[in-house]
Scaffold this motif. Sequence first.
Motif, PDB file in Angstrom:
ATOM      1  N   SER A 197      81.515  82.464 -50.006  1.00 34.11           N
ATOM      2  CA  SER A 197      80.445  82.314 -49.025  1.00 34.11           C
ATOM      3  C   SER A 197      79.598  83.582 -48.919  1.00 34.11           C
ATOM      4  O   SER A 197      78.363  83.510 -48.862  1.00 34.11           O
ATOM      5  N   ILE A 209      80.272  75.399 -47.832  1.00 34.93           N
ATOM      6  CA  ILE A 209      81.405  75.589 -48.736  1.00 34.93           C
ATOM      7  C   ILE A 209      82.697  75.239 -48.000  1.00 34.93           C
ATOM      8  O   ILE A 209      82.831  75.515 -46.803  1.00 34.93           O
ATOM      9  N   GLY A 210      83.644  74.650 -48.728  1.00 34.76           N
ATOM     10  CA  GLY A 210      84.976  74.411 -48.196  1.00 34.76           C
ATOM     11  C   GLY A 210      85.021  73.488 -47.003  1.00 34.76           C
ATOM     12  O   GLY A 210      84.560  72.341 -47.037  1.00 34.76           O
ATOM     13  N   GLU A 211      85.567  74.002 -45.898  1.00 34.79           N
ATOM     14  CA  GLU A 211      85.756  73.206 -44.690  1.00 34.79           C
ATOM     15  C   GLU A 211      84.432  72.681 -44.139  1.00 34.79           C
ATOM     16  O   GLU A 211      84.386  71.579 -43.566  1.00 34.79           O
ATOM     17  N   LYS A 216      83.543  69.446 -45.671  1.00 32.55           N
ATOM     18  CA  LYS A 216      84.370  68.364 -45.130  1.00 32.55           C
ATOM     19  C   LYS A 216      83.821  67.869 -43.797  1.00 32.55           C
ATOM     20  O   LYS A 216      83.663  66.662 -43.583  1.00 32.55           O
ATOM     21  N   ARG A 255      88.068  74.481 -56.452  1.00 35.05           N
ATOM     22  CA  ARG A 255      89.052  74.473 -55.369  1.00 35.05           C
ATOM     23  C   ARG A 255      88.424  74.169 -54.014  1.00 35.05           C
ATOM     24  O   ARG A 255      88.968  73.395 -53.226  1.00 35.05           O
ATOM     25  N   SER A 256      87.286  74.770 -53.722  1.00 35.07           N
ATOM     26  CA  SER A 256      86.666  74.581 -52.410  1.00 35.07           C
ATOM     27  C   SER A 256      86.183  73.148 -52.190  1.00 35.07           C
ATOM     28  O   SER A 256      85.973  72.730 -51.051  1.00 35.07           O
ATOM     29  N   ASP A 257      86.012  72.371 -53.266  1.00 33.42           N
ATOM     30  CA  ASP A 257      85.570  70.983 -53.123  1.00 33.42           C
ATOM     31  C   ASP A 257      86.697  70.060 -52.652  1.00 33.42           C
ATOM     32  O   ASP A 257      86.433  68.932 -52.213  1.00 33.42           O
ATOM     33  N   GLU A 259      88.353  70.188 -50.075  1.00 36.46           N
ATOM     34  CA  GLU A 259      88.277  69.941 -48.631  1.00 36.46           C
ATOM     35  C   GLU A 259      87.548  68.632 -48.340  1.00 36.46           C
ATOM     36  O   GLU A 259      88.067  67.769 -47.627  1.00 36.46           O
TER      37      GLU A 259
END
Length: 286
Positions: free
Chosen positions: A80, A178-180, A183, A203-205, A207
């Motif tokens: 981020s 990004i990440g959370e 989601k 990896r961040s996807d 979420e």
Amino acid sequence: MISPELQHVRKSFPLLSDHNTSTINHRSIAADLDGTLLKAKLSFPYYILIAIESGSLLRGLILITSLPIISFIYSFISESLAAKILIFITFCGVKYRDIQGASRALLPRFYAADVRRDSFQVFDRCERKVIVTANPVVMVETFAKEVLGAEKVIGTEIEVDVRTKRATGFVTEPGVMIGELKKVAVVMEFGEELPDIGLGDRRSDCEFMSVCKEGYMVPKDHFASLVSPQCLKNQLIFQDGCLERPSSYIIYYSCLPFRFLLYPFRAYFNLSLIEGIAKCAYRRMW
């Protein structure tokens, strides 16, 4: 061969390459852009194009020289934070209308030349298509809606000064998508009718893919087949060989400082040559 980044997520999300994409046909989908619908995992070259087209050559050169620092922060500190630095250097002080103009006129032709066939086939079969990306919405919205046929783009929003109509270089809340945050955005967008399919590549996807009914990871593949631009939703008009990769433009602009340094020597050589030709012609005349 599976990249190390995908080894830990294979248990939860199967690879798209392990499935027959022709059998995947659902109503709604949420998909990442870089590395998923696009072959290239990094969006840095597109930021370079925007920085030069909407800003200046100097801004583009500063962005190029900052690449090692941004890459280090992305890999070892925070994805981020790296995105925020990239956005700040690219957009700070630039008129928002110039950013919009460059994003509409320049970027779609490059994006269209890098669309992966396997992931786009799944994306295109769905009725409701939403793209979830860390990129600024202003950069990718025209391409996503007019070329890929997306209904909506969920991404990072850049801050614009109300008085000057220029980008401040910062991002608005909730921050870089990004990440959370992806989601949460997907849940808010789809509500109770969560997407049938989630596509991601890193990896961040995981979420946002975790709230989808099905999830598929798109593995990195340098030899992945691409969709012909003529097969996309909107027929773009390409001129002057604009299907070249953004990397060719980066190399061109990176070499400009060296061209300026060599200019005095080239000028001296050319003047000496002209002087020699003039003297030879003068002797022959007399």
